[in-house]
Design a protein around this motif. Structure first.
Motif, PDB file in Angstrom:
ATOM      1  N   VAL A   1      42.280  30.207  47.109  1.00  0.00           N
ATOM      2  CA  VAL A   1      43.032  29.704  45.946  1.00  0.00           C
ATOM      3  C   VAL A   1      42.245  29.951  44.664  1.00  0.00           C
ATOM      4  CG1 VAL A   1      43.943  27.630  44.834  1.00  0.00           C
ATOM      5  CG2 VAL A   1      44.275  27.970  47.282  1.00  0.00           C
ATOM      6  N   GLY A   2      40.938  29.716  44.730  1.00  0.00           N
ATOM      7  CA  GLY A   2      40.122  29.873  43.541  1.00  0.00           C
ATOM      8  C   GLY A   2      40.010  31.299  43.042  1.00  0.00           C
ATOM      9  N   ARG A   3      40.187  32.276  43.929  1.00  0.00           N
ATOM     10  CA  ARG A   3      40.095  33.681  43.504  1.00  0.00           C
ATOM     11  C   ARG A   3      41.381  34.184  42.843  1.00  0.00           C
ATOM     12  NH1 ARG A   3      36.625  34.464  48.253  1.00  0.00           N
ATOM     13  NH2 ARG A   3      34.637  35.286  47.508  1.00  0.00           N
ATOM     14  N   ILE A   4      42.455  33.432  42.937  1.00  0.00           N
ATOM     15  CA  ILE A   4      43.750  33.900  42.431  1.00  0.00           C
ATOM     16  C   ILE A   4      43.709  34.285  40.949  1.00  0.00           C
ATOM     17  CG2 ILE A   4      46.124  33.178  41.916  1.00  0.00           C
ATOM     18  CD1 ILE A   4      46.158  31.723  44.583  1.00  0.00           C
ATOM     19  N   PRO A   5      43.189  33.446  40.032  1.00  0.00           N
ATOM     20  CA  PRO A   5      43.206  33.844  38.616  1.00  0.00           C
ATOM     21  C   PRO A   5      42.487  35.162  38.343  1.00  0.00           C
ATOM     22  CG  PRO A   5      42.726  31.509  38.823  1.00  0.00           C
ATOM     23  CD  PRO A   5      42.659  32.075  40.204  1.00  0.00           C
ATOM     24  N   SER A   6      41.299  35.334  38.945  1.00  0.00           N
ATOM     25  CA  SER A   6      40.534  36.564  38.720  1.00  0.00           C
ATOM     26  C   SER A   6      41.265  37.791  39.263  1.00  0.00           C
ATOM     27  CB  SER A   6      39.162  36.432  39.380  1.00  0.00           C
ATOM     28  OG  SER A   6      38.430  37.638  39.268  1.00  0.00           O
ATOM     29  N   ILE A   7      41.811  37.655  40.471  1.00  0.00           N
ATOM     30  CA  ILE A   7      42.514  38.781  41.087  1.00  0.00           C
ATOM     31  C   ILE A   7      43.785  39.115  40.317  1.00  0.00           C
ATOM     32  CG2 ILE A   7      43.820  39.491  43.141  1.00  0.00           C
ATOM     33  CD1 ILE A   7      41.758  38.004  44.821  1.00  0.00           C
ATOM     34  N   VAL A   8      44.528  38.090  39.935  1.00  0.00           N
ATOM     35  CA  VAL A   8      45.798  38.301  39.241  1.00  0.00           C
ATOM     36  C   VAL A   8      45.601  39.042  37.924  1.00  0.00           C
ATOM     37  CG1 VAL A   8      47.593  37.084  37.931  1.00  0.00           C
ATOM     38  CG2 VAL A   8      47.127  36.441  40.293  1.00  0.00           C
ATOM     39  N   THR A   9      44.593  38.664  37.149  1.00  0.00           N
ATOM     40  CA  THR A   9      44.378  39.343  35.873  1.00  0.00           C
ATOM     41  C   THR A   9      44.028  40.821  36.082  1.00  0.00           C
ATOM     42  OG1 THR A   9      42.077  38.534  35.913  1.00  0.00           O
ATOM     43  CG2 THR A   9      43.670  37.278  34.616  1.00  0.00           C
ATOM     44  N   SER A  10      43.259  41.111  37.135  1.00  0.00           N
ATOM     45  CA  SER A  10      42.879  42.502  37.401  1.00  0.00           C
ATOM     46  C   SER A  10      44.071  43.328  37.886  1.00  0.00           C
ATOM     47  CB  SER A  10      41.762  42.547  38.452  1.00  0.00           C
ATOM     48  OG  SER A  10      40.599  41.922  37.989  1.00  0.00           O
ATOM     49  N   THR A  11      44.783  42.825  38.887  1.00  0.00           N
ATOM     50  CA  THR A  11      45.911  43.589  39.439  1.00  0.00           C
ATOM     51  C   THR A  11      47.056  43.698  38.438  1.00  0.00           C
ATOM     52  OG1 THR A  11      46.734  41.573  40.514  1.00  0.00           O
ATOM     53  CG2 THR A  11      45.362  43.036  41.829  1.00  0.00           C
ATOM     54  N   LEU A  12      47.227  42.674  37.608  1.00  0.00           N
ATOM     55  CA  LEU A  12      48.290  42.725  36.598  1.00  0.00           C
ATOM     56  C   LEU A  12      48.001  43.809  35.571  1.00  0.00           C
ATOM     57  CD1 LEU A  12      50.915  41.347  35.686  1.00  0.00           C
ATOM     58  CD2 LEU A  12      49.529  39.820  34.273  1.00  0.00           C
ATOM     59  N   ALA A  13      46.760  43.846  35.078  1.00  0.00           N
ATOM     60  CA  ALA A  13      46.389  44.867  34.097  1.00  0.00           C
ATOM     61  C   ALA A  13      46.514  46.262  34.687  1.00  0.00           C
ATOM     62  CB  ALA A  13      44.958  44.625  33.619  1.00  0.00           C
ATOM     63  N   ALA A  14      46.022  46.451  35.919  1.00  0.00           N
ATOM     64  CA  ALA A  14      46.095  47.766  36.558  1.00  0.00           C
ATOM     65  C   ALA A  14      47.529  48.148  36.872  1.00  0.00           C
ATOM     66  CB  ALA A  14      45.266  47.765  37.837  1.00  0.00           C
ATOM     67  N   GLY A  15      48.360  47.165  37.245  1.00  0.00           N
ATOM     68  CA  GLY A  15      49.770  47.444  37.511  1.00  0.00           C
ATOM     69  C   GLY A  15      50.490  47.927  36.261  1.00  0.00           C
ATOM     70  N   PHE A  16      50.197  47.293  35.133  1.00  0.00           N
ATOM     71  CA  PHE A  16      50.781  47.753  33.860  1.00  0.00           C
ATOM     72  C   PHE A  16      50.332  49.179  33.553  1.00  0.00           C
ATOM     73  CE2 PHE A  16      51.177  43.138  32.366  1.00  0.00           C
ATOM     74  CZ  PHE A  16      52.563  43.135  32.511  1.00  0.00           C
ATOM     75  N   ALA A  17      49.040  49.467  33.779  1.00  0.00           N
ATOM     76  CA  ALA A  17      48.512  50.802  33.493  1.00  0.00           C
ATOM     77  C   ALA A  17      49.177  51.860  34.362  1.00  0.00           C
ATOM     78  CB  ALA A  17      47.001  50.820  33.703  1.00  0.00           C
ATOM     79  N   SER A  18      49.393  51.533  35.642  1.00  0.00           N
ATOM     80  CA  SER A  18      49.991  52.509  36.554  1.00  0.00           C
ATOM     81  C   SER A  18      51.422  52.854  36.168  1.00  0.00           C
ATOM     82  CB  SER A  18      49.961  51.981  37.995  1.00  0.00           C
ATOM     83  OG  SER A  18      50.798  50.845  38.127  1.00  0.00           O
ATOM     84  N   SER A  19      52.101  51.908  35.505  1.00  0.00           N
ATOM     85  CA  SER A  19      53.481  52.158  35.078  1.00  0.00           C
ATOM     86  C   SER A  19      53.547  52.728  33.672  1.00  0.00           C
ATOM     87  CB  SER A  19      54.293  50.854  35.147  1.00  0.00           C
ATOM     88  OG  SER A  19      53.767  49.886  34.270  1.00  0.00           O
ATOM     89  N   GLY A  20      52.390  52.951  33.051  1.00  0.00           N
ATOM     90  CA  GLY A  20      52.343  53.546  31.722  1.00  0.00           C
ATOM     91  C   GLY A  20      52.463  52.555  30.589  1.00  0.00           C
ATOM     92  N   ASN A  21      52.474  51.269  30.889  1.00  0.00           N
ATOM     93  CA  ASN A  21      52.578  50.237  29.854  1.00  0.00           C
ATOM     94  C   ASN A  21      51.167  49.889  29.384  1.00  0.00           C
ATOM     95  OD1 ASN A  21      53.200  48.094  28.193  1.00  0.00           O
ATOM     96  ND2 ASN A  21      54.648  47.156  29.625  1.00  0.00           N
ATOM     97  N   TRP A  22      50.600  50.751  28.549  1.00  0.00           N
ATOM     98  CA  TRP A  22      49.209  50.599  28.160  1.00  0.00           C
ATOM     99  C   TRP A  22      48.997  49.434  27.205  1.00  0.00           C
ATOM    100  CZ3 TRP A  22      45.900  53.012  31.062  1.00  0.00           C
ATOM    101  CH2 TRP A  22      46.313  54.178  31.731  1.00  0.00           C
ATOM    102  N   VAL A  23      50.000  49.106  26.424  1.00  0.00           N
ATOM    103  CA  VAL A  23      49.860  47.967  25.512  1.00  0.00           C
ATOM    104  C   VAL A  23      49.681  46.676  26.307  1.00  0.00           C
ATOM    105  CG1 VAL A  23      51.007  46.582  23.748  1.00  0.00           C
ATOM    106  CG2 VAL A  23      51.175  49.076  23.672  1.00  0.00           C
TER     107      VAL A  23
END
Length: 227
Positions: free
Chosen positions: A175-197
């Protein structure tokens, strides 16, 4: 029918074998392992090359990173988000993190400080000794794990040295790792879809949270040591 369990000596032997294998790999391939885990593109390329086994390979890297706690975890989490998107990447990281936590806890319970000293310096261990001695260990551990930028892998091994049940350690760490993981995967997911902003905004927010988290960690530590 009586329930048969594995003898304690067999568990200890298995734990020692795994620990020695991990330590041998860390010593033999240390510089290459660090270079690989630090290079998000290399991680992506290797995982992508595994084809249908890519999700399992990604989870394996997360598990290995937690077990060999000196390896960086952020590039692996970013690679998971980039390759698999936010939802699947987050699920893979959490699953790998759960396995890594369980293995680290089992090894620590079997080998004690001998194993912990092999991975961490005296300064690192001194930095988390206050948490082990806290009267409110589980609550404080959860709070610390939820704060981005805190030394989660060191804390995982430190938790294994306490009397806290293994399943509670696993639950708190996951449970405690969720915030750290979510911020990383969310940013990378946006990048993979081309949403660089959106990716840039998420990364900036992550850095800000990590900075605030480091300050909050210091406050929690001072209060606990003072109490």
């Amino acid at each position: 029918m009586t329930r048969r369990t594995m003898p304690r000596w067999a568990v200890a032997v298995a734990a020692v074998a795994v620990a020695l294998a991990v330590l041998a790999a860390a010593v033999a391939f240390g510089p290459r392992l660090w270079a690989f885990f630090s290079d998000g593109k290399a991680v992506q390329a290797w995982v992508d090359a595994q084809g249908p086994l890519a999700p399992l390979a990604m989870a394996g890297l997360v598990t290995a990173q937690i077990m060999v706690a000196v390896l960086p975890g952020e590039p692996v989490e970013l690679a998971a988000g980039y390759l698999f998107g936010f939802w699947e990447g987050t699920a893979i990281c959490l699953a790998g993190g759960l396995v890594g936590t369980l293995v680290a806890t089992a090894l620590t319970r079997a080998l004690g400080m001998r194993l912990v000293r092999a991975f961490f310096s005296a300064e690192q261990l001194e930095g988390v000794s206050w948490l082990r001695d806290s009267r409110r260990f589980e609550l404080v551990m959860l709070v610390v794990f939820l704060i981005p930028g805190t030394p989660k892998d060191v804390l995982t091994y430190a938790a294994g040295l306490t009397t806290c049940p293994w399943w509670r350690i696993a639950a708190i760490a996951t449970v405690g790792r969720i915030p750290s993981i979510v911020t990383s995967t969310l940013a990378a997911g946006f990048a993979s879809s081309g949403n660089w902003v959106a990716a840039g905004v998420t990364l900036v927010a992550t850095v800000a949270l990590a900075g605030a988290g480091a300050a909050a960690y210091g406050v929690v530590r001072r209060r606990e040591t003072a109490g």
